[in-house]
Design an enzyme around this catalytic site. Sequence first.
Site, short mmCIF file in Angstrom:
data_model
loop_
_atom_site.label_atom_id
_atom_site.label_comp_id
_atom_site.label_asym_id
_atom_site.label_seq_id
_atom_site.Cartn_x
_atom_site.Cartn_y
_atom_site.Cartn_z
N ASP A 118 6.34 12.92 -35.01
CA ASP A 118 6.86 14.13 -34.39
C ASP A 118 7.40 15.02 -35.51
O ASP A 118 7.62 14.57 -36.64
CB ASP A 118 7.98 13.74 -33.42
CG ASP A 118 8.43 14.92 -32.57
OD1 ASP A 118 7.63 15.85 -32.40
OD2 ASP A 118 9.57 14.90 -32.10
N ASP A 175 11.68 10.20 -31.81
CA ASP A 175 13.07 9.92 -31.44
C ASP A 175 13.20 8.76 -30.48
O ASP A 175 14.29 8.32 -30.16
CB ASP A 175 13.75 11.17 -30.86
CG ASP A 175 13.06 11.68 -29.60
OD1 ASP A 175 12.27 10.93 -29.01
OD2 ASP A 175 13.33 12.83 -29.21
N ASP A 232 9.66 10.91 -26.57
CA ASP A 232 8.28 10.52 -26.83
C ASP A 232 7.99 9.09 -26.37
O ASP A 232 7.13 8.42 -26.93
CB ASP A 232 7.98 10.64 -28.33
CG ASP A 232 8.10 12.07 -28.81
OD1 ASP A 232 7.48 12.95 -28.20
OD2 ASP A 232 8.81 12.31 -29.80
#
Length: 667
Positions: A369, A561, A565
Amino acid sequence: MIHTDKNQQHSVTYGQTTTCCASDDKNNAQGDRNNVGPAEHERGADAINMLQLFGPSIISFLFLFVGISFDHFFNVVFFTGWVRICWYLLAYAIVGFPVLREAFESIRKGDVFSEFLLMGIATAGAFAIGEYPEGVAVMLFYSVGEVFQQLAVSRAKKNIKSLLDQRPEEVTVIRDRSAEIVKAERVVINEVVELKPGEKLALDGELLSDRASFNTSALTGESKPDTKIKGEPVLAGMINLNTVAQVKVTTVFKDSKLSKILELVQNATSQKAPTELFIRKFAKIYTPIVVFLAIAICLLPIFFVSDYVFQEWLYRALVFLVISCPCALVISIPLGYFGGVGAASRHGILVKGSNFLDALAKVQHIVMDKTGTMTEGVFKVKENVFREESNRDELLQLVNRLESYSSHPIATAIHEFVGVVNQEILLQNVEEIPGQGLRAEAEGKLLLVGNFKLMDAYSISYDTNPENIVDTVIAIAYDNIYHGYLTISDRIKDDAQITIEKLNALNIKVTMLSGDKSAVVKFVADKLGIKNAFGDLLPEGKVDKIKEIKHNKGLVAFVGDGVNDAPVVALSDIGIAMGGLGSDATIETADVVIQDDKPSKIPMAIKIGKQTKRIVLQNITLAFVVKGVVLILGAGGLATMWEAVFADVGVALLAILNAIRIQRMNF
């Protein structure tokens, strides 16, 4: 005409826990009175413990040495017959009794073919054929090997304990305006704890003092001081560095972040790597096979050898048994993985099991991410651009009020930029539109705050080209008129670029997925040297991308995180969570947790996994090669008990030393 106003915003059971400084001071004072401090007490206890561990082996060795001297160097008349037998039996019993007891206990529990039984049969057989010194030597060196194994495991546990178990047992609580020292587990939520300089915090809480600096190395592996301001969270294990600080407790002792980290590492040994599981299964099959092979070596030659001598072939069978003991594999391999978990913990990386160390070693593709992983995740308003005819201050107050309904980090950035939210502004029909922004009505007029997709959805015309703006853009429309926009920037982490360089050096492909606008994602990716980057992705879009990557590539790890996700983490082969200090859910869901949010720990975790795997394979190869060679020599009568001792105990010690080597490595 557009008016521009730029506003730049500048880690098994881990033994005793430590006590708080007040208790330490008391102990130190007592130590001073006796002229013996805590360090001396600890060294004295270690010396006593070492004497207890090695004492029987030392005494047995002295008996063996004297016996061999009487046999070969001194002509001692009385050292014959029953005197000689009893002398060696005494030397044997000192180290052999615990091993024979373990063999009996294993048989009683149904585990007949253990390494303890192998040693018992081999040494008893040596005595039966009159090879008393060799029987004692085999048992002595085996016992020494067991002691070294015990020390190695104990050291690994102690290292992790010293790194992670930083929870004081007592704390100073402010009750009725006076300080009171109580047990940490008796403190309840919302009580106020006072922390003196040098003391460790026992519970998670919120800082009530204006400012305080903490050493967070117990949680992050970093000794650099971390300054907290009033209202920020502080965690158990942090050490107050300068001034007296007050903390409001937010979690009870057993639920603190550090307690969960300790539980995670303690339970890590229950998650076995495939190699470790295979060796355990192999040992259960391998051990009875070698017992029957030893019997065959002893008895079958009677049908094929013309000058068969039972004592000679029994000796070969006993040598074969000693060599075949699987302790080098059974002990050193779990110890290697445990050392890998400990090495990772020392660097602030929590690995939930040896199976995940194996997975890290095989990672070929990292998908990550953007926000909170490669960038700080702390947004700041960079520019505010409004039409000249627009009432900038009024619009900002409306935007600030509407963003108070959102928990997104962008809302926090707007609050910091605009100031205190005006609660007197009344909004109706507030709605959050996923992937677009917020809408509401103020005095009957439509208020829109979000991206330009939101403007398009409500047919709001605008003369700004969002493709020309690199930063995240928050467009503002009021009463069906476009008034301008805010740009939000997120700073790239200091070690983000070196992370990508290290991953490239490991031949690991990197892909960035983000829900942020593609222009922002491309800008960050280009700056970091990431070739594959995709933006404007909803959660289901990330899932599709992961499926596509897994279909075309090898083992895939996802770094995020661990909360937003979650579907992607579940799909990936291994989930690596950034932000272990910020989210309990992260610790629960991820396979690997990086505690200090530093992306440079990603290649470090992979290197630890690779090195652990390398050490384990080295130990397996060493054990099989040496044992295989000496087994053949022993069966052919070319190896004695002394070679057998090296093939068993010597290889075990070398494997153990190799396994604990990882705890001293720098990555």
